[in-house]
Motif scaffolding. Structure first.
Motif, PDB file in Angstrom:
ATOM      1  N   MET A 355      48.247  48.107  -9.425  1.00  7.11           N
ATOM      2  CA  MET A 355      48.143  49.154 -10.582  1.00  7.11           C
ATOM      3  C   MET A 355      46.826  50.131 -10.583  1.00  7.11           C
ATOM      4  SD  MET A 355      50.334  46.813 -13.426  1.00  7.11           S
ATOM      5  CE  MET A 355      49.173  45.686 -13.621  1.00  7.11           C
ATOM      6  N   PRO A 356      46.905  50.931 -11.367  1.00  8.94           N
ATOM      7  CA  PRO A 356      45.677  51.859 -11.668  1.00  8.94           C
ATOM      8  C   PRO A 356      44.462  50.895 -11.958  1.00  8.94           C
ATOM      9  CG  PRO A 356      47.608  52.960 -12.568  1.00  8.94           C
ATOM     10  CD  PRO A 356      47.917  51.574 -12.190  1.00  8.94           C
ATOM     11  N   ASP A 357      44.741  49.688 -12.742  1.00 11.12           N
ATOM     12  CA  ASP A 357      43.615  48.955 -13.113  1.00 11.12           C
ATOM     13  C   ASP A 357      43.176  47.765 -11.793  1.00 11.12           C
ATOM     14  OD1 ASP A 357      45.778  47.052 -13.015  1.00 11.12           O
ATOM     15  OD2 ASP A 357      45.532  46.393 -15.123  1.00 11.12           O
ATOM     16  N   GLY A 358      44.054  48.128 -10.925  1.00 10.59           N
ATOM     17  CA  GLY A 358      43.563  47.176  -9.784  1.00 10.59           C
ATOM     18  C   GLY A 358      44.435  45.771  -9.736  1.00 10.59           C
ATOM     19  N   LYS A 359      45.215  45.509 -10.767  1.00 16.80           N
ATOM     20  CA  LYS A 359      45.849  44.168 -10.569  1.00 16.80           C
ATOM     21  C   LYS A 359      47.100  44.399  -9.909  1.00 16.80           C
ATOM     22  CE  LYS A 359      43.940  42.538 -15.187  1.00 16.80           C
ATOM     23  NZ  LYS A 359      44.380  42.164 -16.678  1.00 16.80           N
ATOM     24  N   LEU A 360      47.545  43.384  -9.150  1.00 22.03           N
ATOM     25  CA  LEU A 360      48.872  43.417  -8.778  1.00 22.03           C
ATOM     26  C   LEU A 360      50.052  43.240  -9.551  1.00 22.03           C
ATOM     27  CD1 LEU A 360      48.426  41.336  -5.322  1.00 22.03           C
ATOM     28  CD2 LEU A 360      48.478  43.888  -5.490  1.00 22.03           C
ATOM     29  N   ALA A 361      51.077  43.991  -9.314  1.00 21.41           N
ATOM     30  CA  ALA A 361      52.568  44.006  -9.981  1.00 21.41           C
ATOM     31  C   ALA A 361      53.450  44.221  -8.976  1.00 21.41           C
ATOM     32  CB  ALA A 361      52.625  45.315 -10.997  1.00 21.41           C
ATOM     33  N   LEU A 362      54.627  43.529  -9.561  1.00 20.71           N
ATOM     34  CA  LEU A 362      55.867  43.665  -8.820  1.00 20.71           C
ATOM     35  C   LEU A 362      56.400  45.025  -9.085  1.00 20.71           C
ATOM     36  CD1 LEU A 362      58.479  40.927  -7.959  1.00 20.71           C
ATOM     37  CD2 LEU A 362      59.338  42.928  -9.183  1.00 20.71           C
ATOM     38  N   VAL A 363      56.814  45.456  -7.892  1.00 23.19           N
ATOM     39  CA  VAL A 363      57.408  47.021  -8.106  1.00 23.19           C
ATOM     40  C   VAL A 363      58.858  46.815  -7.326  1.00 23.19           C
ATOM     41  CG1 VAL A 363      55.574  48.196  -7.914  1.00 23.19           C
ATOM     42  CG2 VAL A 363      56.259  47.533  -5.735  1.00 23.19           C
ATOM     43  N   SER A 364      59.449  45.905  -6.615  1.00 18.97           N
ATOM     44  CA  SER A 364      60.716  45.870  -5.837  1.00 18.97           C
ATOM     45  C   SER A 364      60.895  44.346  -5.540  1.00 18.97           C
ATOM     46  CB  SER A 364      61.017  46.819  -4.984  1.00 18.97           C
ATOM     47  OG  SER A 364      62.130  47.041  -4.669  1.00 18.97           O
ATOM     48  N   ASN A 365      61.988  44.353  -4.555  1.00 19.49           N
ATOM     49  CA  ASN A 365      62.277  42.949  -4.014  1.00 19.49           C
ATOM     50  C   ASN A 365      63.003  43.451  -2.804  1.00 19.49           C
ATOM     51  OD1 ASN A 365      64.416  43.154  -6.601  1.00 19.49           O
ATOM     52  ND2 ASN A 365      65.315  42.526  -4.656  1.00 19.49           N
ATOM     53  N   THR A 366      62.958  42.450  -2.117  1.00 24.87           N
ATOM     54  CA  THR A 366      63.807  42.623  -0.492  1.00 24.87           C
ATOM     55  C   THR A 366      65.103  42.784  -0.935  1.00 24.87           C
ATOM     56  OG1 THR A 366      61.944  41.734   0.749  1.00 24.87           O
ATOM     57  CG2 THR A 366      64.162  41.896   1.781  1.00 24.87           C
ATOM     58  N   SER A 367      66.131  43.743  -0.615  1.00 19.68           N
ATOM     59  CA  SER A 367      67.242  43.745  -0.738  1.00 19.68           C
ATOM     60  C   SER A 367      67.987  43.901   0.662  1.00 19.68           C
ATOM     61  CB  SER A 367      67.721  45.079  -1.491  1.00 19.68           C
ATOM     62  OG  SER A 367      69.101  45.222  -1.585  1.00 19.68           O
ATOM     63  N   ILE A 368      67.832  44.881   1.378  1.00 18.47           N
ATOM     64  CA  ILE A 368      68.583  44.909   2.666  1.00 18.47           C
ATOM     65  C   ILE A 368      67.560  45.415   3.847  1.00 18.47           C
ATOM     66  CG2 ILE A 368      70.548  45.735   1.587  1.00 18.47           C
ATOM     67  CD1 ILE A 368      70.109  48.767   2.115  1.00 18.47           C
ATOM     68  N   GLY A 369      68.019  45.335   5.070  1.00 16.80           N
ATOM     69  CA  GLY A 369      67.122  45.796   6.215  1.00 16.80           C
ATOM     70  C   GLY A 369      67.871  46.154   7.262  1.00 16.80           C
ATOM     71  N   THR A 370      67.420  46.855   8.338  1.00 13.48           N
ATOM     72  CA  THR A 370      67.970  47.171   9.260  1.00 13.48           C
ATOM     73  C   THR A 370      68.362  46.098  10.546  1.00 13.48           C
ATOM     74  OG1 THR A 370      65.819  47.554  10.653  1.00 13.48           O
ATOM     75  CG2 THR A 370      66.883  49.628   9.608  1.00 13.48           C
ATOM     76  N   GLN A 371      69.587  46.397  11.003  1.00  8.68           N
ATOM     77  CA  GLN A 371      70.208  45.261  12.073  1.00  8.68           C
ATOM     78  C   GLN A 371      69.024  44.851  13.001  1.00  8.68           C
ATOM     79  OE1 GLN A 371      73.109  43.734  12.265  1.00  8.68           O
ATOM     80  NE2 GLN A 371      72.805  42.761  14.066  1.00  8.68           N
ATOM     81  N   ASP A 372      68.363  45.740  13.502  1.00 11.99           N
ATOM     82  CA  ASP A 372      67.171  45.089  14.560  1.00 11.99           C
ATOM     83  C   ASP A 372      65.893  44.678  14.055  1.00 11.99           C
ATOM     84  OD1 ASP A 372      66.842  47.843  13.629  1.00 11.99           O
ATOM     85  OD2 ASP A 372      66.360  48.570  15.721  1.00 11.99           O
TER      86      ASP A 372
END
Length: 396
Positions: A355-372
């Motif tokens: 984040m702007p203050d340098g602290k890590l935040a969760l912004v998403s999660n793994t949902s889908i991906g390509t076959q390869d």
């Protein structure tokens, strides 16, 4: 399955292929089936028969898929746009009609059952027009996942295990901060398809979170390890779960706009109550950053990938950098996409950015991906995701 072409026109046609790494993965022999059609013996969605009055149609601005049980329609907003205006009471009303029941079964999870867990099913959506809704960018360059240094007890990450029709499954997940209980959070963030199969199904059973799974490496390299080594910080059973109404209504089939809201939040408790919260036990939790500015993000995805060349026992990270966009429905915010070669098993794992203050935040999660296995995509977290966190945070 054919390779994925990431043009906007091909996005819908590629949906089934994208589901290839949506699944949580088995801690067993590598497979290659897409999540939509799990390997034989793996957990599958419960294909409930349509009750009287169920089926396809339109309610307000919501187009409903066919085969829905009538009870699933109770409490729906008039349109997905209206969902963004829901208050705590609306979420509570919805939750009361779709109850999650997950009684603790003492000593249910052991190393053999964890090792025997197999793939799950995928994700959710919502319709709030955004500036970058409906945009699909070229696929980013692939990024090779690297091992996260041990001990994992320094990470807010872990694995989710559950029972589903046809077997047991697992995913990755993250300890997040609880706005209503600062410093004492019992909340875990994962993917929607890691807690519920989607349209026509029911919540998975025996849902537990195992923070710092295989912290010592005792089960690495195919070795057998006791539960104390696999779950050094205990097994934490889910008491409450929330995912998006869109996932419950649309998810699990080939209507992949549901993946644009593929998230879930669990409230957990220690099976052997020590009096400490999950956050206190783990030593920390990350905040969730909603409406994060896409063009200023530098994203890293973390999870326990399972299929070759991985084995589901090690925590890996992809430093994906600035995410690109992927869309299945132009009315919904485009997903975040990063180059990454992680495979099944990484589903639900957290995506982190400073984040702007340098602290890590969760912004998403793994949902889908390509076959390869060249890239991963996750939902862009905005109003509906924030409402879901607000509800489960305040829920007693």
């Amino acid at each position: 399955m054919p390779a994925i072409h990431r043009s906007a026109a091909a996005a819908l046609l590629a949906a089934g292929t994208l589901l290839a790494v949506t699944a949580c993965g088995p801690d067993g022999p590598a497979g290659g089936d897409a999540v939509a059609t799990p390997p034989s013996g793996g957990p599958t969605a419960s294909a409930s028969a349509t009750a009287a009055g169920g089926g396809s149609g339109v309610i307000g601005g919501i187009t409903l898929p066919s085969g829905l049980p009538t009870g699933l329609l109770e409490g729906l907003p008039k349109s997905w746009d209206d969902l963004t205006k829901w208050k705590f009471e609306d979420w509570d009303n919805w939750a009361s009609k779709h109850v999650f029941n997950n009684p603790i079964v003492k000593d249910f999870w052991n190393p053999d059952k964890m090792g025997d867990s197999k793939p799950a099913d995928p994700a959710p959506p919502t319709a709030k027009p955004a500036d970058d809704a409906g945009v699909t960018d070229p696929e980013p360059p692939v990024v090779k996942a690297v091992p996260v240094p041990r001990p994992y007890t320094k990470q807010p990450s872990g694995k989710v295990f559950f029972s589903a029709e046809g077997g047991r499954g697992n995913c990755s997940a993250t300890v997040i901060q609880d706005p209503a209980n600062p410093g004492r959070s019992n909340l875990v963030w994962t993917a929607g398809h890691c807690v519920h199969p989607g349209k026509g199904g029911s919540y998975f059973k025996d849902l537990v979170f195992v923070p710092a799974y295989n912290n010592s490496g005792a089960s690495s390299g195919g070795k057998k390890a006791p539960l104390s080594e696999l779950a050094p910080l205990g097994t934490w059973w889910a008491k409450d779960v929330v995912t998006s109404p869109q996932w419950l209504v649309e998810g699990g089939g080939t209507g992949d706009a549901a993946n644009q809201y593929d998230f879930a939040i669990m409230r957990v408790s220690n099976q052997n109550d020590s009096g400490k919260s999950l956050e206190e036990t783990v030593g920390g939790a990350v905040p969730v950053w909603f409406d994060a500015p896409r063009d200023k993000l530098a994203v890293a995805a973390i999870g326990y990938p399972l299929y070759k060349p991985f084995d589901g026992q090690e925590l890996y990270k992809c430093e994906g950098g600035k995410p690109t966009r992927l869309s299945f429905d132009p009315k919904r915010p485009s997903m975040l996409t990063i180059g990454c070669n992680m495979t099944q098993g990484s589903s639900g794992g957290g995506w982190f950015a400073p984040m702007p203050d340098g602290k890590l935040a969760l912004v998403s999660n793994t949902s889908i991906g390509t076959q390869d296995h060249t890239s991963l995509s996750g939902p862009y977290l905005e109003t509906v995701a924030k409402q879901a966190l607000d509800w489960i945070s305040k829920k007693k």
